[in-house]
Structures are given as structure tokens and as C-alpha cells.
Design a protein around this motif. Sequence first.
Motif, PDB file in Angstrom:
ATOM      1  N   CYS A  28       0.923  -1.251  -0.007  1.00 58.16           N
ATOM      2  CA  CYS A  28      -0.013  -0.094   0.123  1.00 58.16           C
ATOM      3  C   CYS A  28       1.000   1.181  -0.052  1.00 58.16           C
ATOM      4  O   CYS A  28       1.904   1.252   0.768  1.00 58.16           O
ATOM      5  CB  CYS A  28      -1.133   0.124   1.059  1.00 58.16           C
ATOM      6  N   VAL A  29       0.626   2.062  -1.064  1.00 58.24           N
ATOM      7  CA  VAL A  29       1.553   3.303  -1.044  1.00 58.24           C
ATOM      8  C   VAL A  29       0.688   4.515  -0.480  1.00 58.24           C
ATOM      9  O   VAL A  29       1.187   5.802  -0.614  1.00 58.24           O
ATOM     10  CB  VAL A  29       2.024   3.718  -2.418  1.00 58.24           C
ATOM     11  N   HIS A  30      -0.469   4.266   0.104  1.00 55.77           N
ATOM     12  CA  HIS A  30      -1.069   5.291   0.648  1.00 55.77           C
ATOM     13  C   HIS A  30      -1.694   6.488  -0.178  1.00 55.77           C
ATOM     14  O   HIS A  30      -1.676   7.497   0.071  1.00 55.77           O
ATOM     15  CB  HIS A  30      -0.492   6.055   1.727  1.00 55.77           C
ATOM     16  N   CYS A  31      -2.037   6.013  -1.489  1.00 59.64           N
ATOM     17  CA  CYS A  31      -2.356   6.844  -2.709  1.00 59.64           C
ATOM     18  C   CYS A  31      -3.861   7.308  -2.450  1.00 59.64           C
ATOM     19  O   CYS A  31      -4.220   8.540  -2.911  1.00 59.64           O
ATOM     20  CB  CYS A  31      -2.275   6.256  -3.866  1.00 59.64           C
ATOM     21  N   GLY A  32      -4.616   6.806  -1.541  1.00 60.90           N
ATOM     22  CA  GLY A  32      -5.965   7.123  -1.597  1.00 60.90           C
ATOM     23  C   GLY A  32      -6.999   6.827  -2.646  1.00 60.90           C
ATOM     24  O   GLY A  32      -8.186   7.199  -2.490  1.00 60.90           O
ATOM     25  N   PHE A  33      -6.477   6.354  -3.585  1.00 65.18           N
ATOM     26  CA  PHE A  33      -7.529   5.995  -4.778  1.00 65.18           C
ATOM     27  C   PHE A  33      -8.808   5.371  -4.193  1.00 65.18           C
ATOM     28  O   PHE A  33      -9.862   5.561  -4.712  1.00 65.18           O
ATOM     29  CB  PHE A  33      -6.889   5.184  -5.821  1.00 65.18           C
ATOM     30  N   CYS A  34      -8.535   4.164  -3.322  1.00 67.79           N
ATOM     31  CA  CYS A  34      -9.428   3.548  -3.048  1.00 67.79           C
ATOM     32  C   CYS A  34     -10.485   4.144  -2.133  1.00 67.79           C
ATOM     33  O   CYS A  34     -11.678   3.700  -2.068  1.00 67.79           O
ATOM     34  CB  CYS A  34      -8.934   2.226  -2.176  1.00 67.79           C
ATOM     35  N   THR A  35     -10.104   5.183  -1.364  1.00 67.92           N
ATOM     36  CA  THR A  35     -11.232   5.950  -0.852  1.00 67.92           C
ATOM     37  C   THR A  35     -12.518   6.336  -1.580  1.00 67.92           C
ATOM     38  O   THR A  35     -13.648   6.049  -1.247  1.00 67.92           O
ATOM     39  CB  THR A  35     -10.897   6.966  -0.076  1.00 67.92           C
ATOM     40  N   LYS A  67      -2.875   6.807 -15.301  1.00 68.82           N
ATOM     41  CA  LYS A  67      -3.201   7.720 -14.357  1.00 68.82           C
ATOM     42  C   LYS A  67      -3.247   6.641 -13.230  1.00 68.82           C
ATOM     43  O   LYS A  67      -3.024   7.045 -11.877  1.00 68.82           O
ATOM     44  CB  LYS A  67      -4.621   8.140 -14.385  1.00 68.82           C
ATOM     45  N   SER A  68      -2.936   5.320 -13.204  1.00 68.83           N
ATOM     46  CA  SER A  68      -2.562   4.553 -12.211  1.00 68.83           C
ATOM     47  C   SER A  68      -0.973   4.398 -11.957  1.00 68.83           C
ATOM     48  O   SER A  68      -0.754   3.645 -10.911  1.00 68.83           O
ATOM     49  CB  SER A  68      -3.131   3.146 -12.538  1.00 68.83           C
ATOM     50  N   ALA A  69      -0.198   5.090 -12.673  1.00 70.54           N
ATOM     51  CA  ALA A  69       0.891   4.898 -12.834  1.00 70.54           C
ATOM     52  C   ALA A  69       1.749   4.972 -11.387  1.00 70.54           C
ATOM     53  O   ALA A  69       2.677   3.831 -10.885  1.00 70.54           O
ATOM     54  CB  ALA A  69       2.081   5.761 -13.572  1.00 70.54           C
ATOM     55  N   PHE A  70       1.539   5.769 -10.494  1.00 72.22           N
ATOM     56  CA  PHE A  70       2.306   6.176  -9.192  1.00 72.22           C
ATOM     57  C   PHE A  70       1.920   5.032  -8.327  1.00 72.22           C
ATOM     58  O   PHE A  70       2.713   4.230  -7.704  1.00 72.22           O
ATOM     59  CB  PHE A  70       1.850   7.452  -8.674  1.00 72.22           C
ATOM     60  N   GLY A  71       0.458   4.829  -8.328  1.00 76.33           N
ATOM     61  CA  GLY A  71      -0.128   3.757  -7.317  1.00 76.33           C
ATOM     62  C   GLY A  71       0.512   2.283  -7.841  1.00 76.33           C
ATOM     63  O   GLY A  71       1.004   1.505  -7.047  1.00 76.33           O
ATOM     64  N   ALA A  72       0.417   1.989  -9.159  1.00 81.55           N
ATOM     65  CA  ALA A  72       1.002   0.991  -9.744  1.00 81.55           C
ATOM     66  C   ALA A  72       2.333   0.493  -9.304  1.00 81.55           C
ATOM     67  O   ALA A  72       2.825  -0.403  -9.106  1.00 81.55           O
ATOM     68  CB  ALA A  72       0.669   0.718 -11.044  1.00 81.55           C
ATOM     69  N   THR A  73       3.277   1.695  -9.122  1.00 82.13           N
ATOM     70  CA  THR A  73       4.659   1.492  -8.874  1.00 82.13           C
ATOM     71  C   THR A  73       4.934   0.936  -7.457  1.00 82.13           C
ATOM     72  O   THR A  73       5.575   0.016  -7.129  1.00 82.13           O
ATOM     73  CB  THR A  73       5.128   2.782  -8.829  1.00 82.13           C
ATOM     74  N   GLY A  74       3.742   1.047  -6.561  1.00 80.18           N
ATOM     75  CA  GLY A  74       3.589   0.352  -5.267  1.00 80.18           C
ATOM     76  C   GLY A  74       3.894  -1.292  -5.438  1.00 80.18           C
ATOM     77  O   GLY A  74       4.317  -1.904  -4.398  1.00 80.18           O
ATOM     78  N   ARG A  75       3.458  -1.819  -6.583  1.00 84.06           N
ATOM     79  CA  ARG A  75       3.543  -3.236  -6.697  1.00 84.06           C
ATOM     80  C   ARG A  75       5.048  -3.610  -6.718  1.00 84.06           C
ATOM     81  O   ARG A  75       5.532  -4.869  -6.245  1.00 84.06           O
ATOM     82  CB  ARG A  75       3.146  -3.573  -8.174  1.00 84.06           C
ATOM     83  N   ILE A  76       6.095  -2.876  -7.084  1.00 83.38           N
ATOM     84  CA  ILE A  76       7.559  -3.353  -6.955  1.00 83.38           C
ATOM     85  C   ILE A  76       8.187  -2.580  -6.045  1.00 83.38           C
ATOM     86  O   ILE A  76       9.440  -3.151  -5.645  1.00 83.38           O
ATOM     87  CB  ILE A  76       8.191  -3.221  -8.585  1.00 83.38           C
ATOM     88  N   ALA A  77       7.977  -1.287  -5.756  1.00 83.30           N
ATOM     89  CA  ALA A  77       8.656  -0.753  -4.564  1.00 83.30           C
ATOM     90  C   ALA A  77       7.993   0.483  -3.786  1.00 83.30           C
ATOM     91  O   ALA A  77       6.909   0.992  -4.525  1.00 83.30           O
ATOM     92  CB  ALA A  77      10.153  -0.362  -5.367  1.00 83.30           C
TER      93      ALA A  77
END
Lengths: 434, 401, 479
Positions: A25-32, C338-348
Motif C-alpha cells: 500500500c502506497v497510501h495513494c488514497g484512490f480506494c477511498t 493515471k494509475s502509474a504512481f499507485g501501480a509502482t507500489g507493486r514493485i517498490a
Amino acid sequence: MQTNFTLEQLADPHVAESEKILRRCVHCGFCTATCPTYVTLGNELDSPRGRIYLIKDMLENGRPADEEVVTHIDRCLSCLACVTTCPSGVDYMHLVDHARIHIEKTYRRPLMDRLIRGLLAAVLPYPARFRAAVVFAKLGRPFVPILKRVPALKPLGAMLDLAPASIARPSDAATPGTRAPQAERRGRVAILSGCAQPVLDPGINEATLRLLSRLGIEVVVPEGEGCCGALVHHMGREEPALDFARRNVDVWIREIDNGGLDAIIITASGCGTTIKDYGHMLRLDPAYAEKAAKVSALAKDITEYLSVLDLPKLEPKRLNVAYHSACSMQHGQKITLAPKNLLKVAGFTVRDPAEGHLCCGSAGTYNILQPEISGQLKARKVRNIEATKPDVIATGNIGCITQIATGTAIPILHTVELLDWAYGGPQPQKLSAR
Amino acid sequence: MTLIPHTETDAAYVIRNAAAQGTRLSLCGGNSRVGFGNPVEGAEAMSSRGLSGIVDYEPAEMVMTARAGTPVAEIEAALAANRQMMAFEPMDHRGIMGTSGEPTIGGVFAANVSGPRRFVAGAARDSLLGIRFVNGQGQVIRAGGRVMKNVTGLDLVKLLAGSHGTLGFLTEVTFRVLPVPQSIETIVISGLDDAAAARAMASALSLPVEVSGAAHLPQTVKGRFVGGALPEGEATVLRLEGLAASVAVRAEKLAAVMKAFGPVSRLGQDKSVTLWREIRDVHPYADGTQKPLWRVSVAPSIGHQLVAALRLEAGVDAFYDWQGGLIWMRMEADPEAELLRRYIKALGGGHATLMRASEQVRAVTPAFEPQPDAVAALSARVKQKLDPAGIFSPGKMAGAL
Amino acid sequence: MSEAIEFLPPRPAVLSRRTAIIADLTDLLPAECVIHEARELVPFETDAFISYRRLPLAVVLPKTTAQVAAVMKYCHRYGVPVVPRGAGTSLSGGAIPQEDAIVLGLSKMSRILEVDYANRTATVQAGVTNLNISEAVGVDGFFYAPDPSSQLACTIGGNIGMNSGGAHCLKYGVTTNNLLGVKMVLVDGTVVDLGGKHLDSAGYDLLGLVCGSEGQLGIVTEATVRLIAKPEGARPVLFGFETSEEAGACVTDIIGSGVIPVAIEFMDKPAIEICEAFAHAGYPLDVGALLIVEVEGSEAEMEATLASVVEIARRHGVKTVRESQSAAEAALIWKGRKSAFGATGRIADYICMDGTVPLGKLSYVLKKTSEITDSFGLRVANVFHAGDGNMHPLILFNANDPEDAAKAEAAGNEILKLCVDAGGCLTGEHGVGIEKRDLMRHQYSDADLAQQMAVRSAFDEGWILNPSKVFPLDGRPAA
Ligand SMILES: Cc1cc2nc3c(=O)[nH]c(=O)nc-3n(C[C@H](O)[C@H](O)[C@H](O)COP(=O)(O)OP(=O)(O)OC[C@H]3O[C@@H](n4cnc5c(N)ncnc54)[C@H](O)[C@@H]3O)c2cc1C
Ligand SMILES: Cc1cc2nc3c(=O)[nH]c(=O)nc-3n(C[C@H](O)[C@H](O)[C@H](O)COP(=O)(O)OP(=O)(O)OC[C@H]3O[C@@H](n4cnc5c(N)ncnc54)[C@H](O)[C@@H]3O)c2cc1C
Ligand code: SF4
Ligand code: SF4
């Protein structure tokens, strides 16, 4: 995101798994944005990101669950919209499963809450008991207004509200045995009868049996099969849930060994999500891990299975069908197009209501345990559905059918009932009544 | 006598001294708008004319930096040579003001001018990327930069744009420019009254045809545009710009829909260029008179209601620059400031700026829309932070501003 | 957790009154609008800049402007810092609280108040998400143009706080160019309306000042924004190049040629792989860099624009050109981006930089960026709004390794300085927050900063609004 667990904590496989999930989880908040409870309550604590954080804090500190955490986890519908949305692939489903088990183990609920949960867990999964309860419910109905005024008793009121007004006629769709197909045999499947569905709406599996039979599919209703375990699983009752799972695994493995199965057909997507997860649930049980994985791989929603049978294209009918995708269907099993395509091929005009990703508020026992949020979600769902001006609503989950039916006069059916009708079955009763 | 510093350092020095002595300064560029704003007593004029010249122009990056006193004409010529333009269409208001100075680029931004492309391309503020200015303490301040996207710190650039020389002395401006559209065409719908025109324009602007200018020219002014070449009846005009092929297709579509409102005709490239320049420059009211002229900014849909309401009580002539978000109003005699501002408020808000009037009228009429107390107090505090000694034309805009 | 960036020390006078403050807030607001239990405060300790965290004193979630005003009046009176929060998706730590602060969340104010097609405006509460606006008016053929990649979740209040941009801002401008008015609660609880359905201001452009002020000038409770008629058609086209340098040079040439597409987005190889894994958008995996160029308008217009763009791309040795064939495919292409940043969470884990550079420097800065990350032994993925030079290097690291985290922060600082030195700025759209606060002197002189701070003081003399952010902690005006 960063986590803080000791090696000792990580030795527990549940914790280790949760840690892995949290790290993603990167805490991006999209899921909210797509979470029904956040959209309704506007509080991050009632959002996936908030819950993930609450769970993280609780697990990292190895703390027993407390009232605050429990409140917000209890409000989670387990609709899994957040899983569909999350770009980072955070497996919220298994994280919240773990949290619920942790809560069940470490938190003592207030008396009334315990009683109601105990009652639900003791009755719903067992068709005979449930049938008896429905009779009782009829007697209790006059007390609903009183019950609703006492906060701790609200769930009881909700329960009585939801119970069907009349008891379904007895049906033999759930009677064990093998049904030979009417047409030339093309395959062999087992069908899950389940627990609540045969009591609430036996017509669904009757339609399924008829349709499959005409399509040349031999269907087994295995002896000894029962509730999939989802109801208790979502209450965090790990052992009873695993017991239900083991029992069904045994039954189906027996069928696989005697005569083979092309699929295990499930007509309630809520159950389907759980059965497809048996492999994961039993992964730590050496005696069952492999068998469970095999069962999960064979589990198919009825629409998923029908899609590969190449049903013939039919003339368009003048019937607008609003398709409501159950959460367990679209988010749990990621089945989004198959049901709609089947309906279209069968000649129905399919409408997509707005905010299709939002839960209707049914969510297993949620409408009983969280009647207020559930009621708001129901109203919102019905508004969106009615805006498409449908003649009939189709969906793939008995929970949604029960929930939405109490909010609208438009008939609501299981997708397979419409398909059975289109391909030569009788007109569904709910439609002929109009 | 006008102070004309030739370097930024000199400007800072002059201002520091003025602040120390409490000397009021009236900042200007080419002074093409002499007679605008509330009159300020005893101020010494200080012009940026001495700070002239294009500093940097990168056509490929669509960015230009120029000293504040650079004549607009020089800038436009440089841009034209590269088929580029200032998208916000700075008006030449010498016509309406009856003045003759040489407008400067600093003046354009200090007045935050805009034209008929306002709604789609923004005002001067939206093109302004960075500035250098001298504040009221004589310090040189830099704000913004030269890149399109920049949210580093408070946006003093926007604040200085439209501050009319009351917050700081601009010495350099950096702004974004755009390619000149290859082709322009105008759709004219004839014979609509003000209300019908409002409906037609609203409908046109909701179509996917990218209307880049929309104006309604009632019977009283229509004849003064393009040498009287517009067809019979009131003219509701819609501008389309872009690649020639695309303009042609969009014009077809727009004309087809607009037919429902009234007879449709078209103006080609040359006449269109003239027409929109004349709308921009408020040509009909460049009449050599001192009749009070208002620039009114309200929600487009209430424009005709405002004018209709005023007509019952005052002698008023008006035309509508919808995509500019403006009504230009010329009063026959009295400026009717109170009446006008009362109606604007009643109809949902906006503002009216007195662009022109006789000395006597200006002396008693607030040129800028008076602000609600809380906003006025806030603005006064902002002014105090940039010009603590209150030397930059105090009172020119309103109250302490 | 990183510690390099300091927060203001908590005000003892506030901390010592904690119980009283909570009691008072509970009097001012309905019970469900005040959060103060220790456990429940934890999820508010950070935003999408998760390297830094601070527990707030309490969280309030008012439902009306009047309630916001009551809270502000109270906090102003007692000198309690207030940190406004929208959806908490800030990538610069703009919404991270501090120990003596109240988080004022707008999440319960999420209604669309009015859509006015005749004037092409929408008036919404501050907690409405960016995408909600476009969705509400989409069926009628309109949209709200600024489209941050986080548009699904981020709120209009947060967009105003950060003056957010997005892919389509190349043509339509960022938030400030699309904002017509706000209702705002000033620090002392006074409610003001700035702007409205009309254009521009009667006096100073306070609206322009508020946009991008990172919650330091007041609390926005409502906004009126400009709506735009949707183009007839829009089509994203994928251009694959062998190297990032080629792609970068191509961008410069496209803009220089005077053809302005609606969007030009850039992805390098690592970013392509990450996004494709999530979205299955059909991005080519055999190229070193990818441009997503969107053209819009009528069929004729799209064809013409596209032809010029293809022509330019050919000159830069483009390897693959792929047009989206359907609306669904176009949607997938954008979903991936648009999901690029979030999706980066998959690897690091990652931190996302946001410097803007002049277009001519794009290739140079890209090259330097990888040199910098290489020198720290870190990986980087680039995915950004190339058309306006707004770079987003994502520096990949392991958040559970403090040394790695420190290196990532140091590399990030160098990259931002590089952007400034190349003639650009520290942040194009994510804001300064705490992340870039201590780098502000690299871009501005002391006098520049002092002037900004003085103007800030005109709104909030006591500096209680989001006080740890934007301006370096030393050299601030005495309160
Ligand atoms: C109130 C007003 C509204 C206007 N509205 C429009 C409009 O809507 N559309 C349009 O196209 N044109 C408009 N104009 C015209 C526009 O101002 C001129 O195009 C431009 O100002 C001419 O430049 P100049 O050098 O002659 O400026 P001047 O007439 O000398 O000054 C114009 C204004 O800018 C200030 N100013 C000039 N130079 C500096 C500087 N270096 N630093 C700080 N302040 C400076 C002055 O104090 C003055 O307020 C408007 C003018 C005024 C006065
Ligand atoms: C995956 C991802 C992608 C992103 N992509 C983009 C992008 O493409 N473009 C872009 O510009 N940004 C992007 N961002 C950054 C972020 O989404 C924006 O800055 C957004 O505007 C923040 O909105 P929010 O509602 O989450 O505000 P918050 O993060 O809650 O707050 C942002 C700032 O605004 C202030 N604030 C919030 N609400 C108010 C209010 N009502 N009144 C006053 N101040 C307020 C806060 O104090 C804070 O300083 C991205 C973020 C993520 C996580
Ligand atoms: S969308 Fe995924 S990564 Fe983002 S906050 Fe939610 S769970 Fe975490
Ligand atoms: S499962 Fe549903 S209710 Fe629970 S957090 Fe996810 S989106 Fe919200």
C-alpha cells in the motif's frame, strides 16, 4: 509503505501475510473514492485506506482489538471495491480477513452483539433452522418498530424486515442426486445448493437445473454439501469457516474421483468468492491444501460457465434489464462482462445503472448488523437502478436480490432465471405476476 | 514631470527614496489610459518606458520575456514574425479613451486585460508566467518563473496582474504565447433580440465545436462594425478558429444548429479578423465622447436581464462580448453607478468598472466595484504588505488600494 | 520514518489545553464530526507523502460552512494550528498534521450544489472529488478540464490548495485557469466569497492568490469552476521510441512546431512495465520510452493534427505508432497512465518528484536524473506531463531500510535542484508542502520569500494555518 514488525511477529504466517499486503500500500488514497462506506460517511476511518492503517497499527503493536478499531472494521462491507480500484494490488480481502480473525480472538463484544452474531451463525448456514426461523420471523414482524427504537436491538428489527413475507414452497432442487441431461451429454458439473438460497428462492437453482439439462449438462447435487462458510468467515470465525470449507472440499473431491467434474457451479456470487478462496483459506492445512486448491480452480459462477457453452443468439425482446453486478461478482470474482453478454445474446436490452461499483448494502449479514448504512446504500442503489427505467432487474447473488427487493417494486431476478426463460424455460413467476 | 528610470536598480532607488519621503508615485507605462481609475492627489508619475526591450524569446517553447516598458507593438511584431500571438487578445483602448500614448506590455499585465477569447484562453493573468517588480520598499522581487507549470510558493504573479500599479512597479514580465490560428471564420445569426441571442450563444457554446468568441451586437451598434457589412438585423456572432479543414467542418455543424434560431450567414477570414478586433477594442464606443463607459463583468446568462432592467430607468446602450464575459455599456448622461451596481448585485453578482467619463464624473464615481467589507479589509492588508508606506497611487482602485 | 525535515515544535500552550480543546470542539460540532481517540487519530497522521508522519491533536469533519467558521473562530482565538485536509493525496506532505494541530477535513462536505449550463459553471462543496464533477456533467456533454492522475480521489479543495494540474492541462490550463470563485472561511472565522460566476476580480486577484496557497490563507468550503464542452472526439496515440532522449527531443519539436495536442505524456521503460502490469492497456513493451499524445476535435482535425505529429515523430526515429481503436481502449490507455504512481507500489516504495523544466532542457534533465539516481545506487521510473515540461521521476527505494530512504531523499533533492538550475522550478503541480520547503531558498532570494511570507501574514497574522509548510522555518516573520 513502511512497516514495523519484529521477526517474532513475522513468524506467525497470518502476520507475515498481512505484512506483505501492507508493504504494497502506497497510501495513494484512490480506494477511498470507490468505498461505499467512505462515500456515505465521509470519514477516512471508514475507508479502505483508513482501515488498512487501523489494522496496521493494531497488528504492529500486537494489540488486542478495541472498540474503535472494531467499529470501523465492522462497518466494512467486504465488498472489495477497494481491491478493484487499487493500482498497487493491495490484497485488502485477506488483510481484513486476518483482522476479523484477530478481532474475534482478542475482543469481547457487548452482550447483545454477541447474542445476535451467535444467533446468525447458528441459524443462517443451516437450511432447516433457517426455514424455521423464517416462520418465527413472521410472528415477530409486528414488533419491528419497537425493536428499531432500541439501538442494541436494531439488528433484530432489520432481520425481521428482511425475512420473506411468505415461505417459499418446498423444492427438490436441493435433493441430492444426479440429473441426467435432456439433450446429448456435453459435460458434468456439481451444483452448490448452499444454505440460505434454497430457503429464500429455490427458483434460482431450479432454473439452473432446467437450463443446464437442456444444454446437455449432467448436474450432480452431492450428498452432504452445505454452507460455503462465507457467513461465519466474514464474522472472523475462522475455525467454523474452515470446517464448512473442509466438508465441502471432501464432498466435491469425492465427486471428482467418482465420475469427474468439469466445474462446480455456483449460483450465488457471494459463495463463489469464498469457494474460489478455499485454496487460500486452507493453504496452511497440509491435509487439505492441495484438494482445496483443486476445488477452487473448478469453482465457476453459472454465468462464467454458460459463457463457454456458446448459447445461440436470440431475437431481441422488448424488455429492459438493469443489470446489477453484485460486489462478489465484479470485485470478488472480477466477472463483469459475462452476465451482461449472456443477457444481450438472449435478446434482452441491458442497462448499466450509474455507480455500478457501489454495494447495495446487502453484504451477507451486513444489512442485519449495520442496518443504517445498509439502508442508505440500498436507497442509493435503488435510485440509480430506477433511473435506467428497467422492466426488470437482474443480478447474480441472492443477498442482493433480497436487499434490493425490499426497496423497489420492480421485479428482481437472478440472471439465470431470465436466461432459462429465454431459452425455453417457463416464464419466471415474478414476471407473470405483473 | 514623469520619472523614467532606465534600469531596475534606478527604479528601486527612486522608490526607496519615495517611500522614505512619503512621496506618492503614480505608476504607468505608455500612459495610454490617462484618466482611468479614481483620481489620486499629488502623485508623481513614474513610467516604465525607460525599461524597454525583449529580453528572451523562444518561439519553440512559446515563451517570451520582455522589460515592462516594451511597446506592445514591438512585441506583437516579434510574435507575428513567428506566427504567434498573445492568446488573451490585449485590447487597444486608445480609441475609447481618446488617448495617444504607446501601450506597454507592463501596462497590459498591470491592467490584466483580456479579449473575446477570455473564457477559453484566459485573461492576461493566465498567460503571465513570471515577473520582476519593485515593491513599495524599493526591493526587487521575483515571482513565478518561465515554465508553464509552477506552484512553488504563493502566486504573487496573479496578485500583481490587475493591480493597476498599486502594489508594485513591474520591471520585467515573462509570458506564454500561442500559435496564430491558421484560419478564422464567423457565423452570424441575424435578427435576434437580446434574450434570444443569449439562448443561441449558450447553445452554441455547449456544442463540441470550440467556439472561441461569441458576441451579440444589437441594432444600435451593429452598423459600426466591419464598415457596416453585417447583414440586416441584430447580429449574434460566433467565432471559430483552427486548422482550415477543421474550421470548415465545425462551421457547417454550428451553422446547421444555429439555423433554428434565425437566418445564418458567414464571414470569411479577413472580415472576421476585423470584426473581432473591433469587438475587442469596443469600436462603437470609440466615439470621441466622454460619455460614461462601463465594462461590466457578470455571469453571461444574466447580461441581457441586466441591460433590460437598466433600460427602464436610464439611457443606456450596450453590446455583449459573451466569451469575454463582458457587457460594454455606454450611458447617455449620468453614469448611474449606483443603479447599475445595485442591479448587478441583485442578479447574482459581478462587477462594473468605469472605463471612461468626464473629470467631474470620475471625481465622484468609484471606478472599481466597491468590495464587501471583509474582502476590502483583506485587500487593504495585502496592499499594506507590498506597499507599507502607501506610496503607489493610494485610493486609485478603491478605499486604501 | 525519515527525520531530515523538521516540523515546528508544538505549542506547549496548545498541548496543555488538549482536553479542554476537545471538549470545546465537541460542543461546536455534532459528535460524529469530532475524532480524538488516540487510535482513531493514527490514520490521519500522514497523506500520500508517507515518509513523514505526525499525530494531530484532533480531527474535525464539519458538514457546513458555518461549522467550519465556528471551528476557525475558536482556533484563531486560542492559537490552535489548523491543517486543512481534502482527500489526503498530497505528494508533498501538504496535509500532514502536527502534534498541536487540528486536522480540518472536508470529506463530509461532498455535495455538488449547482450545475449551470447556461453559464458553463458548477458550484460544489470543497470535498467533492475532481472526477465527480466531470461525471456529473458528462452525460450532458461537459467536463471539468484539470485532471490530476489522482482525480478519482482528490478533492476540489485540495486541487485549489495545490493548484493541481494533469495530463490535459497542456491545452486547458491548471486549476487556477479553471477556477471562477470560492467561498472561503478566513482564519478568524469570517466567511468571504471571492469571484463567482463572472470572470476576473473587481479588485486584487485574491482568488489567484488563494489557488495554490496550500491551505495557508483560509479554508475553502465551496468552489465555482468552469465547465467545458467535451470535444467531438478524442484519441490517444502511443508513440514508442528506442531511447528517452529521442522521445524527449520529439516532445520539444512537437510543441515547437505549433501543433498543440491536448496532452503529451511520457513514460520510460520501467514506467511502461509497471503500468502495463496493472492496466493491460497494450503499451508496447519492446521500446525504451513511450509518448501518449492525445488529439481531439472532429475527425478531420484529429487526422490533421495526428499527421503532423507522426511526421515529427518519424524524424526522431519513432519505432511504433499505435492509435487506440475504441473508446474502451482509450480509457485503458489513460487508466494505465493515471494509475502509474499507485501501480509502482507493486514493485517498490517510491517518492515522486515534480520539478518543471523548460522544454528545451527535457532530454538533458532526463539524462542527468538517471545519472543522479545511479550515483546513489537507486532505480528511477519516469512518467510525466512532458508537454509542459513537468517531470515526475519516481525514485524507487525500500522504506523498511532507513539508509535507502535517506538516499532516496537526498537523490530527490539533487534532482529538484537540477530542475531549478536548468531554468525551471521545484514543483509544477504537487506543491511545496514540507517536502520541498527547505529547498525554497534554492529558487528564491530572501527578499522574494520575505515578500511571499508578508502576503501570507496578511491572511493569517498568527501563522496558525498549516504552519509547518511551504516556507523554511528560519527567517519567518515574527508573529
Ligand atoms: C482599468 C482598465 C481596464 C482595462 N481593461 C481592459 C480590458 O478589459 N481589455 C483590454 O484589452 N484592455 C483593457 N485596458 C487597456 C490596457 O490597460 C492597455 O492595453 C494597457 O494598459 C496599455 O499599456 P500602457 O503602457 O499604456 O499602460 P498605462 O495606461 O500607462 O497603465 C495601465 C495601468 O497599468 C499600470 N502600469 C503600467 N505600467 C506599469 C508597471 N510597469 N508597473 C506597474 N503598473 C503599471 C498603470 O498604473 C495603470 O493602472 C484596460 C485599462 C484600464 C486602465
Ligand atoms: C497517485 C497520485 C497521483 C497524483 N497525480 C497528480 C497529478 O497528476 N497532478 C497533480 O497536480 N497532483 C497529483 N497528485 C497530487 C494530489 O493528488 C493533488 O495535490 C491533489 O490536489 C490533492 O488533493 P486532496 O484532496 O487529496 O488534498 P490534500 O492532500 O488533502 O491537501 C492538499 C493541500 O491542500 C490543502 N487543502 C485541502 N483542502 C483544502 C480546503 N478545502 N481549503 C484549503 N486548503 C485545503 C491541504 O492543507 C494541503 O496543503 C497525485 C497524487 C497521487 C497520490
Ligand atoms: S488504493 Fe491501494 S495503494 Fe492506494 S491507499 Fe488504497 S490500498 Fe493503498
Ligand atoms: S471492502 Fe468495501 S466497504 Fe470494505 S473497505 Fe473495501 S471498499 Fe470499503
